[in-house]
Enzyme design. Structure first.
Site, PDB file in Angstrom:
ATOM      1  NE  ARG A   1      17.750  32.077 -19.567  1.00 13.39           N
ATOM      2  CZ  ARG A   1      18.809  32.329 -20.318  1.00 13.39           C
ATOM      3  NH1 ARG A   1      19.582  33.362 -20.025  1.00 13.39           N
ATOM      4  NH2 ARG A   1      19.114  31.579 -21.328  1.00 13.39           N
TER       5      ARG A   1
ATOM      6  NE  ARG B   1      21.057  27.924 -22.670  1.00 14.53           N
ATOM      7  CZ  ARG B   1      20.988  28.450 -21.445  1.00 14.53           C
ATOM      8  NH1 ARG B   1      20.419  27.768 -20.452  1.00 14.53           N
ATOM      9  NH2 ARG B   1      21.476  29.634 -21.216  1.00 14.53           N
TER      10      ARG B   1
ATOM     11  NE  ARG C   1      21.635  31.858 -16.158  1.00 13.31           N
ATOM     12  CZ  ARG C   1      22.217  31.961 -17.356  1.00 13.31           C
ATOM     13  NH1 ARG C   1      23.194  32.828 -17.553  1.00 13.31           N
ATOM     14  NH2 ARG C   1      21.831  31.186 -18.333  1.00 13.31           N
TER      15      ARG C   1
ATOM     16  CE  LYS D   1      27.313  35.539 -23.761  1.00 17.09           C
ATOM     17  NZ  LYS D   1      27.021  34.242 -23.156  1.00 17.09           N
TER      18      LYS D   1
ATOM     19  NE  ARG E   1      24.112  31.768 -28.265  1.00 16.78           N
ATOM     20  CZ  ARG E   1      23.393  32.396 -27.373  1.00 16.78           C
ATOM     21  NH1 ARG E   1      23.395  33.706 -27.325  1.00 16.78           N
ATOM     22  NH2 ARG E   1      22.687  31.726 -26.486  1.00 16.78           N
TER      23      ARG E   1
HETATM   24  P1  AMP Z   1      20.901  33.427 -23.983  1.00 18.11           P
HETATM   25  O1  AMP Z   1      20.043  34.241 -23.076  1.00 18.11           O
HETATM   26  O2  AMP Z   1      21.921  34.235 -24.716  1.00 18.11           O
HETATM   27  O3  AMP Z   1      21.498  32.225 -23.283  1.00 18.11           O
HETATM   28  O4  AMP Z   1      19.926  32.855 -25.121  1.00 18.11           O
HETATM   29  C1  AMP Z   1      18.835  32.010 -24.794  1.00 18.11           C
HETATM   30  C2  AMP Z   1      18.387  31.274 -26.042  1.00 18.11           C
HETATM   31  O5  AMP Z   1      17.953  32.226 -27.032  1.00 18.11           O
HETATM   32  C3  AMP Z   1      19.475  30.469 -26.732  1.00 18.11           C
HETATM   33  O6  AMP Z   1      19.636  29.178 -26.175  1.00 18.11           O
HETATM   34  C4  AMP Z   1      18.924  30.413 -28.157  1.00 18.11           C
HETATM   35  O7  AMP Z   1      17.844  29.491 -28.273  1.00 18.11           O
HETATM   36  C5  AMP Z   1      18.349  31.804 -28.330  1.00 18.11           C
HETATM   37  N1  AMP Z   1      19.350  32.760 -28.865  1.00 18.11           N
HETATM   38  C6  AMP Z   1      19.902  33.824 -28.220  1.00 18.11           C
HETATM   39  N2  AMP Z   1      20.742  34.483 -29.024  1.00 18.11           N
HETATM   40  C7  AMP Z   1      20.737  33.826 -30.203  1.00 18.11           C
HETATM   41  C8  AMP Z   1      21.411  34.016 -31.435  1.00 18.11           C
HETATM   42  N3  AMP Z   1      22.293  35.024 -31.625  1.00 18.11           N
HETATM   43  N4  AMP Z   1      21.155  33.136 -32.438  1.00 18.11           N
HETATM   44  C9  AMP Z   1      20.280  32.131 -32.281  1.00 18.11           C
HETATM   45  N5  AMP Z   1      19.624  31.881 -31.142  1.00 18.11           N
HETATM   46  C10 AMP Z   1      19.837  32.732 -30.101  1.00 18.11           C
END
Ligand code: AMP
Length: 211
Positions: free
Chosen positions: A159, A170, A126, A14, A91
């Site tokens: 990361r 996740r 990644r 994404k 989410r």
């Molecule tokens: P991402 O970069 O989208 O994979 O997000 C990394 C981490 O940030 C996730 O595993 C969550 O801990 C947190 N996170 C990101 N977006 C959200 C969201 N919309 N709601 C809750 N936690 C989020």
């Protein structure tokens, strides 16, 4: 301003799709990643970042209100004929309802569909630029110089939550909490789906056509 939501598992591509499209048309497309907003807050040590850190490290979702407030701030400060490519928010169904309450127009919701088996391999390769947020993959999308961002020359990082155990958590969170949004948006007539396994360039083109 209107919104296109990118739906898909962690590692589905994404962020790569959204950042490519926004880089090609910065006047009309704005990439907003909830994960980048949160990582920025953690890095700065803001109260929101301090509150979010433990959940992020564990691969769990941070509090709905916390991330929703950050997204609302970005929506409020975005002016003009812009389409926001919203990556990582909502989410869960509660966040989708909060987003509707904010009143922003949702143009479409595009699911980037990738099988779980492919995801684990992709996340293992990644790499991310901590400065400009560009994303790479050591096999599928390598930087020109190993370990260095093509755009700003910064050393790339893995990361903290991209380790195999956290990735499993996740993915579990994705299936339990985020996947119900597919049906939620299908019922609203907003859902489109693309195959996210076509390589970065074709994925982005398919997304553009779908949105
Ligand atoms: P991402 O970069 O989208 O994979 O997000 C990394 C981490 O940030 C996730 O595993 C969550 O801990 C947190 N996170 C990101 N977006 C959200 C969201 N919309 N709601 C809750 N936690 C989020």
């Amino acid at each position: 301003m209107n919104i296109v939501i990118l739906l898909g598992a962690p590692g589905s591509g994404k962020g790569t799709i959204a950042s490519r499209l926004a880089a090609d048309d910065p006047q009309h497309l704005k990439h907003v990643s909830s994960g980048d907003l949160l990582r920025g807050a953690v890095a700065k040590g803001t109260p929101a970042g301090q509150a979010a850190k433990a959940a992020m490290d564990a691969g769990q979702l941070v509090a709905d209100e916390l991330i929703a407030a950050m997204i609302k701030d970005v929506i409020d400060e975005t002016e003009g004929e812009v389409t926001m490519l919203l990556d990582g928010f909502p989410r869960n169904v509660k966040q989708a309802e909060i987003l509707e309450g904010i009143g922003a127009k949702i143009r479409s919701v595009v699911l980037v569909d990738v099988a779980d088996e492919a995801i684990t391999d992709r996340i293992a390769g990644r790499r991310t630029c901590p400065k400009c947020k560009a994303g790479y993959n050591v096999t599928a999308l390598p930087p020109k110089v190993e370990g260095i961002c093509d755009h700003c020359g910064t050393a790339l990082v893995v990361r903290a939550d991209d380790n195999p155990e956290t990735v499993r958590d996740r993915l579990r969170v994705y299936h339990a909490q985020t996947e119900p949004l597919i049906e939620y948006y299908r019922q609203k007539g907003l859902l489109r789906t693309i195959d996210g396994d076509q390589g970065p360039e074709k994925n982005a083109a398919a997304f553009k056509a779908a949105m």
